[in-house]
Write an enzyme that holds these catalytic residues in place. Sequence first.
Site, short mmCIF file in Angstrom:
data_model
loop_
_atom_site.label_atom_id
_atom_site.label_comp_id
_atom_site.label_asym_id
_atom_site.label_seq_id
_atom_site.Cartn_x
_atom_site.Cartn_y
_atom_site.Cartn_z
N PHE A 49 0.81 -1.22 0.00
CA PHE A 49 0.00 0.00 0.00
C PHE A 49 0.84 1.26 0.00
O PHE A 49 0.37 2.32 -0.40
CB PHE A 49 -0.94 0.01 1.22
CG PHE A 49 -0.29 0.49 2.50
CD1 PHE A 49 -0.22 1.85 2.78
CD2 PHE A 49 0.29 -0.40 3.40
CE1 PHE A 49 0.41 2.31 3.93
CE2 PHE A 49 0.92 0.05 4.54
CZ PHE A 49 0.98 1.41 4.81
N LYS A 54 -1.18 -6.97 -9.31
CA LYS A 54 -2.13 -7.14 -8.19
C LYS A 54 -1.71 -6.11 -7.12
O LYS A 54 -0.83 -6.37 -6.31
CB LYS A 54 -2.03 -8.57 -7.65
CG LYS A 54 -3.23 -9.11 -6.90
CD LYS A 54 -3.70 -8.31 -5.73
CE LYS A 54 -2.87 -8.45 -4.47
NZ LYS A 54 -3.31 -7.49 -3.40
N GLU A 67 -4.99 -3.82 -1.86
CA GLU A 67 -6.44 -3.56 -1.85
C GLU A 67 -6.77 -2.33 -1.01
O GLU A 67 -7.90 -1.89 -0.96
CB GLU A 67 -7.19 -4.80 -1.34
CG GLU A 67 -6.89 -5.25 0.08
CD GLU A 67 -5.64 -6.13 0.21
OE1 GLU A 67 -4.65 -5.90 -0.51
OE2 GLU A 67 -5.65 -7.04 1.06
N ARG A 68 -5.73 -1.75 -0.32
CA ARG A 68 -6.01 -0.60 0.53
C ARG A 68 -6.03 0.72 -0.26
O ARG A 68 -6.72 1.65 0.13
CB ARG A 68 -5.00 -0.53 1.67
CG ARG A 68 -5.30 -1.62 2.69
CD ARG A 68 -4.40 -1.51 3.89
NE ARG A 68 -3.39 -2.57 3.86
CZ ARG A 68 -2.42 -2.69 4.73
NH1 ARG A 68 -2.30 -1.83 5.71
NH2 ARG A 68 -1.56 -3.67 4.64
N SER A 102 5.42 -6.96 3.32
CA SER A 102 6.03 -7.28 4.61
C SER A 102 6.78 -8.63 4.53
O SER A 102 6.49 -9.45 3.66
CB SER A 102 4.95 -7.31 5.70
OG SER A 102 3.89 -8.14 5.29
N CYS A 113 9.53 1.85 3.52
CA CYS A 113 10.47 0.77 3.84
C CYS A 113 11.88 1.32 3.94
O CYS A 113 12.77 0.63 4.42
CB CYS A 113 10.41 -0.33 2.80
SG CYS A 113 11.03 0.23 1.22
N GLU A 135 9.30 -4.42 12.91
CA GLU A 135 9.03 -3.20 12.15
C GLU A 135 7.71 -2.59 12.66
O GLU A 135 6.69 -3.26 12.68
CB GLU A 135 8.88 -3.57 10.67
CG GLU A 135 8.59 -2.40 9.77
CD GLU A 135 8.39 -2.83 8.31
OE1 GLU A 135 7.74 -3.86 8.06
OE2 GLU A 135 8.88 -2.10 7.43
P1 NAD Z 1 1.58 -6.53 3.04
O1 NAD Z 1 2.63 -7.57 3.14
O2 NAD Z 1 0.46 -6.54 4.01
O3 NAD Z 1 0.89 -6.57 1.58
C1 NAD Z 1 1.65 -6.63 0.41
C2 NAD Z 1 0.84 -7.37 -0.66
O4 NAD Z 1 0.61 -8.71 -0.22
C3 NAD Z 1 -0.52 -6.74 -0.93
O5 NAD Z 1 -0.75 -6.73 -2.31
C4 NAD Z 1 -1.48 -7.65 -0.19
O6 NAD Z 1 -2.75 -7.73 -0.81
C5 NAD Z 1 -0.79 -9.00 -0.24
N1 NAD Z 1 -1.12 -9.83 0.93
C6 NAD Z 1 -1.53 -9.40 2.14
N2 NAD Z 1 -1.71 -10.45 2.96
C7 NAD Z 1 -1.39 -11.57 2.27
C8 NAD Z 1 -1.36 -12.95 2.60
N3 NAD Z 1 -1.67 -13.39 3.81
N4 NAD Z 1 -0.96 -13.81 1.64
C9 NAD Z 1 -0.61 -13.37 0.43
N5 NAD Z 1 -0.63 -12.07 0.07
C10 NAD Z 1 -1.00 -11.17 0.97
O7 NAD Z 1 2.35 -5.12 3.05
P2 NAD Z 1 1.74 -3.67 3.18
O8 NAD Z 1 1.24 -3.45 4.56
O9 NAD Z 1 0.82 -3.39 2.03
O10 NAD Z 1 3.05 -2.78 2.94
C11 NAD Z 1 3.94 -2.44 3.97
C12 NAD Z 1 5.10 -3.43 4.05
O11 NAD Z 1 5.80 -3.46 2.82
C13 NAD Z 1 6.13 -3.01 5.09
O12 NAD Z 1 6.59 -4.16 5.74
C14 NAD Z 1 7.22 -2.37 4.27
O13 NAD Z 1 8.50 -2.36 4.87
C15 NAD Z 1 7.19 -3.24 3.05
N6 NAD Z 1 7.81 -2.58 1.91
C16 NAD Z 1 9.01 -3.06 1.47
C17 NAD Z 1 9.63 -2.44 0.40
C18 NAD Z 1 10.93 -2.96 -0.13
O14 NAD Z 1 11.25 -2.67 -1.27
N7 NAD Z 1 11.70 -3.72 0.64
C19 NAD Z 1 9.03 -1.34 -0.22
C20 NAD Z 1 7.80 -0.88 0.26
C21 NAD Z 1 7.19 -1.53 1.33
#
Ligand code: NAD
Length: 501
Positions: A152, A176, A179-180, A229, A284, A386
């Site tokens: 998101f 994909k 969804e937020r 994450s 991140c 985190e």
């Molecule tokens: P998230 O892991 O909750 O979601 C990421 C994606 O995974 C979304 O598209 C979501 O729909 C999907 N998802 C959520 N739950 C899932 C599940 N149980 N099984 C499969 N897919 C699932 O992350 P977020 O809250 O949207 O974003 C924040 C996180 O992303 C933080 O941890 C941040 O550090 C990380 N991030 C990392 C980078 C990087 O390049 N290292 C960059 C930006 C954000």
Amino acid sequence: MATQLREIPHFFADGSSSPADRYSDVFDPNNGGVQARVGLGGAAELEKAMGLARQAQPAWAATNPQRRARVMFRFKELIEQNMDSLAELLSSEHGKVIADSKGDIQRGLEVIEFACGIPHALKGEYTVGAGPGIDVYSMRQPLGIVAGITPFNFPAMIPMWMFGIAIAVGNAFILKPSERDPSVPVRLAELMKEAGLPDGILQVVHGDKVMVDAILDHPGIAAVSFVGSSDIAHYVYQRGVAAGKRVQAMGGAKNHGIIMPDADLDQAVDDICGAAFGSAGERCMALPVVVPVGEDTADRLRAKLIPAIEALRVGVSTDKDAHYGPVVTAAHKAKIENYIQMGVDEGAELVVDGRGFSLQGHEDGFFVGPTLFDRVTTAMTTYKEEIFGPVLQIVRAKSFEEAVALPSEHSYGNGVALFTRNGHVAREFTARVQVGMVGINVPIPVPVAYHSFGGWKRSGFGDHNQYGMEGIRFYTRVKTVTQRWPDGGAGDSAFIIPTMG
Ligand code: NAD
């Protein structure tokens, strides 16, 4: 009469819609209300997008690279023309201030600019005379249909990191998004179509775990790029690889900012406030941990940090003077506030408490005030995990050695920053620290588009980084041709070169 909620559609090549039986709310974080809903798709929606992608991809791969680059040039112009409306849309769902939304779009656009040079990047390698009459050359070919799953917190930049490169090298891409805040990714796909991208080369499907699993299991998808994450990144990596795909999965972070005794403290405090609290800490590459070296440095830093933090302005995302806006959802706000309580319970010293922050006229918005902890230790859960909010933790180090060890021994290894005036210390730190992206007097060292982005340890699973030449390697595979044209002798008719006239 209740007004109907706006519905954010999938973006299929044939323009069709797909009714959903499950939905997710999209909030306005500034006032806490639901502003739209997005249908959560699954295998059926994915199959539809796959069918359309399959029809389109071979012709796109066969299109010469200059023509593919021209689409990127037009897309770049369209993004620039639509910058204001895109930023407003992004802020309205994410909550970050407009300047940060423009930064989000701009950093993605820089990858599109890199993709405009794709003919040069795809030239390949050639060896003349590897043996008698033998030449060897290598080319990079697209993988076919590839997918991206995005978080998101950068709904414009991260999709562009992925599809900018994947499409320029000749793949079809299925996105994909989170969804937020799913509206901007759909808008980007519309603008790519307007830029002349053939139908079926970029499609957007919405969903949660169900859709992610469908992508990971689909035999027609050759590669998956994930950012989110760490636990989910690891899961995506394992399941995708088990299904025979190429997978890169970037995870969470806990970036440290090391302050040496000789650092320019005023500059460092300014940088740390921007890096720790900007975008409400939902980056991140944020700097949620600051490590002063020596008690004297720690005391001087703390004395300067407190007034700087108290001067931060928290406001709605359209407030031009606000340093940061609300966090993305009420659930995320509650999670951050729980971490603050946990920090207190674990024995850290709460110096500035951002809980209970309320903005007049926006009392239901998802705001969290800036928070500062001192005397945080490595044993604390709030240090290990985190938080992803506007919370800064001071971990005091006794020596340079301890300061190198802290980020190196942390389970995350995304980014790190060192503040010093000493070049030797900087060189030593850079060589030894076990982290993927290093800033020297640069608080948020996100590499420019022609380098590449990637963390180490639990911040990144898989072999290739995002964008730059690493991105091109991820989205292509190498074919190497060894050819022999035997010498047929001077009299051979094959050597008669036709002349004009
Ligand atoms: P998230 O892991 O909750 O979601 C990421 C994606 O995974 C979304 O598209 C979501 O729909 C999907 N998802 C959520 N739950 C899932 C599940 N149980 N099984 C499969 N897919 C699932 O992350 P977020 O809250 O949207 O974003 C924040 C996180 O992303 C933080 O941890 C941040 O550090 C990380 N991030 C990392 C980078 C990087 O390049 N290292 C960059 C930006 C954000």
